[in-house]
Design an enzyme around this catalytic site. Structure first.
Site, PDB file in Angstrom:
ATOM      1  N   SER A  39     -14.609 -38.098 -11.019  1.00  0.00           N
ATOM      2  CA  SER A  39     -14.225 -38.480 -12.377  1.00  0.00           C
ATOM      3  C   SER A  39     -14.956 -37.627 -13.422  1.00  0.00           C
ATOM      4  CB  SER A  39     -14.482 -39.982 -12.571  1.00  0.00           C
ATOM      5  OG  SER A  39     -13.785 -40.479 -13.673  1.00  0.00           O
TER       6      SER A  39
ATOM      7  N   HIS B 207      -6.881 -43.771  -8.970  1.00  0.00           N
ATOM      8  CA  HIS B 207      -8.224 -43.221  -9.184  1.00  0.00           C
ATOM      9  C   HIS B 207      -9.137 -43.556  -8.005  1.00  0.00           C
ATOM     10  CE1 HIS B 207     -11.057 -41.339 -11.891  1.00  0.00           C
ATOM     11  NE2 HIS B 207     -11.860 -42.387 -11.921  1.00  0.00           N
TER      12      HIS B 207
END
Length: 259
Positions: A123, A236
């Protein structure tokens, strides 16, 4: 104190019986910054992974189980928390001056490992890893998993992060573009020679696949070595079984880059 100098070491409870954890305070640009080291208990000649976390402050904080997962594959792992986190000095700037905390963390990692340094980013850590590979010439490989590459795109995609970014960057991409561009590693990506692996779930709403495509395009334009692993069905966060499988595949990919 010199950058990368270790100030203190303190044992930390490990979720894995085969992995030892130590919380480390080290020096970065005149600040005491904290991070966590994960080492296999079995003695050996291990390469290093610098694990660059996502999020900011308590969101996305380094998880002992996550770094132990990679150490259990036969690596020494060091994960800086970045400045201003968990009692570390300074302020987390979301890829501003805090990028030096990642750069100097390589020197911490090298005190425990065999000299091969792989960057593994998740991320927000993506932008930290790319800057580390740009600012150092001793990186063996870079893996960016669901990684941020362009802060302007992050600002556009994540309305929930705009307030934080305006505060740290001094405005919006319209009013403070220079501060956004200063953080954009794609503008200097040709300065790294390290091979890059891009991993991204195509259902990711936190960091869009567009961030991965931008990095891929920049590397392609410069004829730099890279590989992409896109997963059409994942977000994600990968499901546990897929995550374990990908961790093993990533570790294998890293070892191949040492040859």
């Amino acid at each position: 104190m010199d950058n990368g100098t270790i100030e203190t070491k303190k044992r930390y409870p490990s979720p894995n019986p085969h992995v030892q954890l130590t919380e480390i305070v080290y020096w970065s640009e005149g600040l005491r910054v904290k991070g966590m080291l994960a080492e296999p208990k079995k003695r050996g000649n291990y390469s290093g992974i610098l694990y660059l976390r996502g999020g900011i402050q308590s969101i996305g904080m380094v998880r002992p189980a996550r770094i132990a997962q990679f150490a259990a594959q036969g690596f020494i792992v060091f994960a800086p928390y970045y400045r201003g986190n968990r009692g570390g000095e300074g302020r987390d700037e979301f890829a501003g001056e805090d990028r030096w905390d990642a750069v100097h963390a390589v020197d911490v990692l090298k005190q425990f490992s065999n000299g091969n340094v792989h960057l593994l980013a998740f991320s927000r850590g993506g932008i930290m890893a790319l800057w580390t590979a740009i600012l150092r010439q001793d990186i063996t490989s870079v893996v960016t998993w669901a990684g941020v590459t362009d802060t302007v795109l992050t600002y556009k995609e994540r309305p929930d992060m705009r307030r934080m970014m305006k505060r740290l960057y001094g405005g919006t991409p319209n009013t403070a573009l220079t501060h956004f561009e200063e953080r954009n590693p794609l503008l200097r990506i040709e300065e790294t020679a390290a091979p890059v692996l891009i991993i991204h779930g195509l259902q990711d709403d936190n960091v869009s696949p567009g961030q991965a495509y931008l990095l891929e395009e920049a590397l392609k334009l410069n004829d730099q070595p890279y590989e992409t692993w896109y997963f059409p069905e994942y977000t994600h966060f990968f499901p546990p079984a897929a995550n374990r499988q990908t961790v093993k595949a990533v570790c294998h990919w890293m070892r191949e880059k040492e040859k």
